[in-house]
Design an enzyme around this catalytic site. Structure first.
Site, PDB file in Angstrom:
ATOM      1  N   LYS A 173     -10.743  -0.893   3.876  1.00 21.94           N
ATOM      2  CA  LYS A 173      -9.943  -1.991   4.341  1.00 21.94           C
ATOM      3  C   LYS A 173     -10.764  -3.203   4.681  1.00 21.94           C
ATOM      4  O   LYS A 173     -11.660  -3.327   5.360  1.00 21.94           O
ATOM      5  CB  LYS A 173      -9.135  -1.221   5.959  1.00 21.94           C
ATOM      6  CG  LYS A 173      -8.372  -2.130   6.424  1.00 21.94           C
ATOM      7  CD  LYS A 173      -7.746  -1.515   7.770  1.00 21.94           C
ATOM      8  CE  LYS A 173      -7.196  -2.380   8.504  1.00 21.94           C
ATOM      9  NZ  LYS A 173      -7.205  -2.439   9.951  1.00 21.94           N
TER      10      LYS A 173
ATOM     11  N   ASN B 187       7.736  -6.465  -3.379  1.00 20.42           N
ATOM     12  CA  ASN B 187       9.069  -7.413  -3.592  1.00 20.42           C
ATOM     13  C   ASN B 187      10.189  -6.628  -2.736  1.00 20.42           C
ATOM     14  O   ASN B 187      10.004  -5.584  -2.558  1.00 20.42           O
ATOM     15  CB  ASN B 187       9.419  -8.084  -4.888  1.00 20.42           C
ATOM     16  CG  ASN B 187       9.564  -7.092  -5.806  1.00 20.42           C
ATOM     17  OD1 ASN B 187      10.578  -6.228  -5.582  1.00 20.42           O
ATOM     18  ND2 ASN B 187       8.761  -6.722  -6.788  1.00 20.42           N
TER      19      ASN B 187
END
Ligand code: CTP
Length: 399
Positions: free
Chosen positions: A287, A208
């Site tokens: 990934k 955030n």
């Protein structure tokens, strides 16, 4: 805030670090202080008197006889200042001050100073480590003088070692600490700050916008007020405040572990961190590649531990627990529900979403709610000022 309208005697003695005193003076003036500079003859070999005169907007004291035309005497200066700061302090000055010798304008002024004194030694490493210099520093310390240890690094004489004058911002920080009332002395404070980061794969995460500014300001203010402070911080771009133990964490689990392991020793716990409520169910070992055959990607999330709630269950009656609530609507209703659900003594609630209040801003507007039903509105203000008001309020609440 602390330095505004403070009268400071800035003593500059002979050493190459005298150039840093110019920046130091500038920072003190910027903070609103009224600064009187006194320089030794040796200092004037390194930096000109005029520079200090112009920047301080006051006459500079260099010679008791030549400067007698000035309406302000060295005794006026000595008795009117709130603090004397000597930076850099040479071995010669330290020795003479320790022995009470007054053979120049600065030393004579220093003998009449009754306010706190901060001395910042700076010299070649061998000189600094010399037993006679160390003995003189010990004498000053025993006399109640605050000594700021020099930094390590490459010195002007090309030696690598101890002896550098710390950076001006650091000296200002320590001066503020010296002048701040120690109303949290003997208390141990834990502050959590910043966001948590929950990994998706080795290169991606969920997080955030929390900047950590509010939590860092609280940790900094508590340290200055004499508390022992541990700051548990998620990844942010801020440097840890001086004198604060900083534990760096990434995920909610790491923050929980750190906070719970420090809990027993804490008197006050302030949870400012914006903790991720959920984390990806699995962290991919490799990934995640772009799907060639689908335009959608779903990531399953699982709930994180609510650290504040857990601390609310574990805390003793003597420990004071403060939470923060960032809300976009129904501030009071949500804040009060959180305070009850998490067994808090106090909650600081703020409306997020505006430019001036919330995650990235330098200012914040909050309302405090207390367990006994009381509340306190705090207007929009700088986060550093708000940090002090929060600490004032905690002191009021804890007696
Ligand atoms: N908090 C915590 N651990 C979590 C989530 C929140 O310790 N997993 C703490 C925060 O540090 C803050 C307080 O709980 O002090 C309130 O956080 P907030 O995100 O406003 O509330 P939530 O309880 O997460 O509720 P919601 O997201 O539904 O508003």
């Amino acid at each position: 805030m602390v330095l505004k309208d403070t009268h400071i005697l800035l003593g500059v003695t002979g050493g190459i670090a005298a150039y840093k005193s110019v920046e130091l003076l500038r920072l003190l003036k910027k903070a609103g202080a009224n600064v009187h500079v006194a320089m030794t003859d040796a200092a004037m070999h390194f930096v000109g008197k005029t520079t200090f005169e112009v920047l301080s907007e006051n006459p500079v004291l260099t010679d008791l006889w030549k400067d007698t035309q000035s309406s302000v005497t060295h005794i006026d200066i000595a008795t009117s200042v709130d603090v004397a700061l000597i930076a850099p302090a040479s071995a010669n000055f330290i020795g003479k001050l320790a022995q009470g010798i007054a053979d120049d304008a600065l030393l004579t002024t220093m003998l009449a100073v009754t306010s706190p004194i901060m001395v910042c030694p700076s010299m070649n490493t061998d000189m600094y480590q010399n037993i006679r210099v160390q003995r003189n520093l010990d004498i000053l310390e025993e006399d109640g003088v605050h000594i700021i240890d020099p930094d390590d690094g490459v010195l002007a004489c090309k030696t690598v070692g101890t002896g550098r004058l710390p950076e001006p911002w650091f000296l200002v920080d320590r001066l503020v600490a010296l002048l701040t009332q120690k109303d949290l002395k003997g208390r141990r404070v834990i502050v959590t700050a910043g966001p948590t980061v929950e990994a998706i794969d080795p290169v991606r995460f969920v997080s955030n916008y929390s900047s950590g500014k509010m939590g860092y300001a609280i940790a900094q203010a508590a340290e200055k007020r004499g508390a022992s402070v541990t700051l548990i911080s998620g990844p942010v771009s801020l440097d840890p405040p001086v004198g604060v133990e900083c534990i760096r964490v990434e995920s909610c689990d790491e923050m929980a572990q750190a906070a719970i392991s420090c809990l027993d020793a804490a008197d006050i716990i302030i949870k400012v961190a914006a903790v991720a409520d959920y984390r990806p169910m699995d962290i991919a070992a490799l990934k995640i590649k772009k799907h060639q055959d689908s335009k959608e990607l779903s990531i399953s999330m699982t709930e994180n531990i609510d650290i504040l709630k857990r601390i609310g269950e574990l805390k003793t009656k003597k420990q004071f627990l403060v939470g923060f609530a960032a809300e976009t609507n129904d501030l009071e209703k949500h804040a009060l529900a959180k305070m009850k659900r998490k067994n808090l003594d106090m909650i600081a609630a703020n409306l997020v979403g505006s430019h001036e209040s919330g995650f990235k801003a330098d200012t914040n507007k909050v309302k405090f709610f207390f367990k006994d039903g009381g509340s306190k509105d705090v207007p929009l203000m700088d986060k550093h000022k708000l940090a002090h008001i929060l600490l004032d309020t905690i002191i009021e609440q804890t007696g």
